[in-house]
Design an enzyme around this catalytic site. Structure first.
Site, PDB file in Angstrom:
ATOM      1  N   ASP A   1      43.103  45.124  41.272  1.00 47.14           N
ATOM      2  CA  ASP A   1      43.953  43.947  41.041  1.00 47.14           C
ATOM      3  C   ASP A   1      44.602  44.086  39.664  1.00 47.14           C
ATOM      4  OD1 ASP A   1      45.092  41.430  40.705  1.00 47.14           O
ATOM      5  OD2 ASP A   1      43.272  40.317  41.186  1.00 47.14           O
TER       6      ASP A   1
ATOM      7  N   SER B   1      43.611  32.814  41.262  1.00 51.72           N
ATOM      8  CA  SER B   1      44.912  33.382  40.913  1.00 51.72           C
ATOM      9  C   SER B   1      45.692  32.420  40.014  1.00 51.72           C
ATOM     10  CB  SER B   1      45.674  33.740  42.195  1.00 51.72           C
ATOM     11  OG  SER B   1      46.807  34.509  41.921  1.00 51.72           O
TER      12      SER B   1
ATOM     13  N   HIS C   1      43.385  41.543  45.296  1.00 51.41           N
ATOM     14  CA  HIS C   1      43.789  40.177  45.000  1.00 51.41           C
ATOM     15  C   HIS C   1      43.903  39.367  46.298  1.00 51.41           C
ATOM     16  CE1 HIS C   1      45.584  37.355  42.118  1.00 51.41           C
ATOM     17  NE2 HIS C   1      46.319  36.945  43.143  1.00 51.41           N
TER      18      HIS C   1
END
Length: 311
Positions: free
Chosen positions: A253, A158, A283
């Site tokens: 996502d 991320s 995610h």
């Protein structure tokens, strides 16, 4: 593929989104929720926390995970300098203890988890500079750390994937350490947030477009910073000369498309790059092995790709 059924149930049971609470409450709630999804920790050979002092005198902690097995136990080990996720403003070494254990075992690498300073107290580029400092430190202390400087990778998930990609850019542009590979797990790579997946998965799949917009606003002191390649690696004009990359994206996502686009642009620049989709995943699935066995796929694929790349 359909959304993983256990993830779907988890999303259905979560309370409806409301106005964002104060930052301290977001940090606490996120840590508690993600930790509850992780499942039991894996055993590793050793965990050590060391401190390296940055150029501005900050004592930067790096937590080092040695996997349960190594291909060549007596030889210097391959290693990954790892930046955790959390929108650049949250999460910690403690929260990422479980994922880093699993990542070390899956990749058969020593994982060096970096406790970089968080925004908004320390906005861009400070978190990046901390990760880059840890990378330079690891390369310079390879003998002491028992790692192979020729098999040194950089990775993250991320926002941490953003920092890993940007650290690879810094290493290229500053003549820094030679990086053998990039492992980018559902990375945030473009402040523009204008891909199709941002439209298709804008809400309802854990990470939302609004939350991502908030993350960027906390990380950057001004929107103009978003045009910097070191904030938005996907906006880098020239990606030639970067290390090969393995990029894993989640099917459901908002960040999915920018990971795929980054792999394509790397290949166009002559860099070996592979993007794989984790079907049915959302995610932050690095934290969700306790929620659904399917989340283990992230570690399985990361492990296979890194072992192959650093063989």
């Amino acid at each position: 593929m359909p959304l993983d059924t256990r993830m779907a149930a988890f999303l259905t049971d979560r309370p409806a989104a409301s106005a964002l609470p104060p930052l301290a409450e977001i940090r606490k709630a996120s840590d508690l929720e993600l930790a509850s999804l992780q499942g039991p920790p894996e055993a590793v050979t050793d965990i050590t926390t060391l401190v390296t002092t940055t150029a501005d005198g900050y004592p930067l902690r790096v937590r080092i995970y040695r996997p349960a097995t190594l291909d060549e136990p007596s030889a210097p080990a391959p290693a990954i300098v790892f930046a955790h996720g959390g929108g650049w403003f949250q999460c910690s070494l403690a929260l990422y203890d479980n994922p880093c254990r699993a990542l070390a075992n899956a990749t058969r690498c020593v994982v060096l988890s970096v406790d970089y300073r968080l925004a908004p107290e320390h906005p861009f580029p400070q978190p990046l500079e901390d990760v880059y400092h840890a990378l330079v430190w690891a390369a310079g202390h390879a003998d002491t750390l028992g790692i192979d400087p020729h098999r040194l990778a950089v990775g993250g998930d991320s926002a941490g994937g953003n920092l890993a990609a940007a650290a690879a850019l810094l290493a290229r542009d500053r003549g820094g350490p030679a990086i053998a590979h990039q492992l980018l797990l559902y990375p945030a790579l473009d402040h523009a947030m204008n891909t199709d997946s941002y439209t298709r998965h804008a809400s309802g799949y854990y990470l939302t477009r609004d939350i991502m917009q908030f993350c960027w606003s906390v990380y950057l002191e001004s929107a103009a910073d978003g045009a910097s390649p070191y904030a938005s690696p996907l906006q880098t004009p020239d990606l030639a000369g970067l290390p090969a990359a393995s990029i894993l994206v989640c099917e459901y996502d908002p960040l999915r498309d920018e990971g795929i686009d980054y792999a394509r642009r790397l290949r166009e620049a002559g860099v070996e790059a592979r993007a794989e989709q984790l079907d049915g995943m959302i995610h932050a699935c690095i934290h969700m092995s306790g929620l659904t066995p399917a989340a283990r796929r992230l570690f399985e694929r990361a492990g296979s790709l890194v072992v192959q790349a650093l063989a």
